[in-house]
Design an enzyme around this catalytic site. Sequence first.
Site, PDB file in Angstrom:
ATOM      1  CB  CYS A 135      -0.931  -0.024   1.201  1.00 29.63           C
ATOM      2  SG  CYS A 135      -2.141  -1.363   1.145  1.00 29.63           S
ATOM      3  NE  ARG A 139      -1.443  -1.143  -3.574  1.00 31.59           N
ATOM      4  CZ  ARG A 139      -2.573  -1.676  -3.142  1.00 31.59           C
ATOM      5  NH1 ARG A 139      -3.732  -1.108  -3.441  1.00 31.59           N
ATOM      6  NH2 ARG A 139      -2.566  -2.772  -2.392  1.00 31.59           N
ATOM      7  CB  CYS A 143      -4.582   5.190   2.875  1.00 35.09           C
ATOM      8  SG  CYS A 143      -4.347   5.434   4.644  1.00 35.09           S
ATOM      9  CG  ASP A 144      -8.796   0.807   6.569  1.00 30.64           C
ATOM     10  OD1 ASP A 144      -9.353   1.772   7.126  1.00 30.64           O
ATOM     11  OD2 ASP A 144      -9.054  -0.373   6.860  1.00 30.64           O
ATOM     12  CG  ASN A 165       0.003   3.770   6.345  1.00 35.04           C
ATOM     13  OD1 ASN A 165      -1.139   3.777   5.871  1.00 35.04           O
ATOM     14  ND2 ASN A 165       0.717   2.670   6.421  1.00 35.04           N
ATOM     15  CG  HIS A 169     -10.292   3.336   1.070  1.00 36.92           C
ATOM     16  ND1 HIS A 169      -9.175   3.259   0.267  1.00 36.92           N
ATOM     17  CD2 HIS A 169     -10.209   2.276   1.925  1.00 36.92           C
ATOM     18  CE1 HIS A 169      -8.454   2.200   0.615  1.00 36.92           C
ATOM     19  NE2 HIS A 169      -9.063   1.587   1.625  1.00 36.92           N
ATOM     20  CE1 TYR A 202     -12.823  -1.891   2.354  1.00 34.04           C
ATOM     21  CE2 TYR A 202     -11.121  -1.025   3.822  1.00 34.04           C
ATOM     22  CZ  TYR A 202     -11.490  -1.731   2.692  1.00 34.04           C
ATOM     23  OH  TYR A 202     -10.514  -2.280   1.887  1.00 34.04           O
TER      24      TYR A 202
END
Length: 283
Positions: free
Chosen positions: A160, A180, A182-183, A191, A221, A223
């Site tokens: 990621c 690229r 990221c939750d 991170n 994003h 969820y």
Amino acid sequence: MKQYLDLCQRIIDEGVWIENQRTNKRCLTVINADLVYDVRNNQFPIITTRKSFWKAAIAELLGYIRGYDNAADFRALGTKSWDANANENEAWLKNPARKGLDDMGRVYGVQGRHWKTHDGTELDQLGKIVANLSKGIDDRGEILTFHNPGEFNLGCLRPCMHTHTFSLLGDTLYLTSYQRSCDVPLGLNFNQIQVFTLLALMAQITGNKPGLAYHKIVNAHIYEDQIELMRDVQLKRKPYPSPKLEINPDIKSLKDLETWVTLDDFNVTGYQHHDAIKYPFSV
């Protein structure tokens, strides 16, 4: 902390619903987010609107630096962050490249320390960067990348946060990290800590001063099963001031990081936080 909360609010307000095929869940998604961390003044970017387990994030970073490819090695360092992807990812469990329990395959640190070249030898990307920066050399290509499309099928997860570029201006070291995907409620917490700590460590072991760390995210994003907790709980809380990260000054080389360094060599001071929030994790 403000830039983190601003990004979360932006996703809530402006995000577009996207169906994620890997997880079979919908995500509220925005494209492009730029975060900056002041490593020079030790403004540690840990989340304060919920309890953050910073030790696990640094343990994972140490595992990447060492080129680990097994979840058990990460657990020994102090993090279970790879247990699910190594052992519960359905596609990986069916992959003939998987060597067995806890195997992660050729992901992250394996690429950073053991990139396979065309003639069958291996390239130690991180070792080359440390050697150059220790001599005051910046060839405009001090790049550590885990993104190797030719070997995606040999690992349990595509990277990621996939590339880190180091830049030297005089004796001040800067870092630009590219991600690229990221939750944001779960992953970004890790991170941010890792980008900050990576620059701090690299400056320390190469004899340079840390400057700023730039963190560029493409797909950010939340969820669908995380939205309510973010909107109605975390974003309602008032953030606390940034704490400080202390790193053992005896850490002076890449070999130190590879051999004897543990979580006991790191400490966060002045960390005030709200209660923990248990966000769902999507494998």
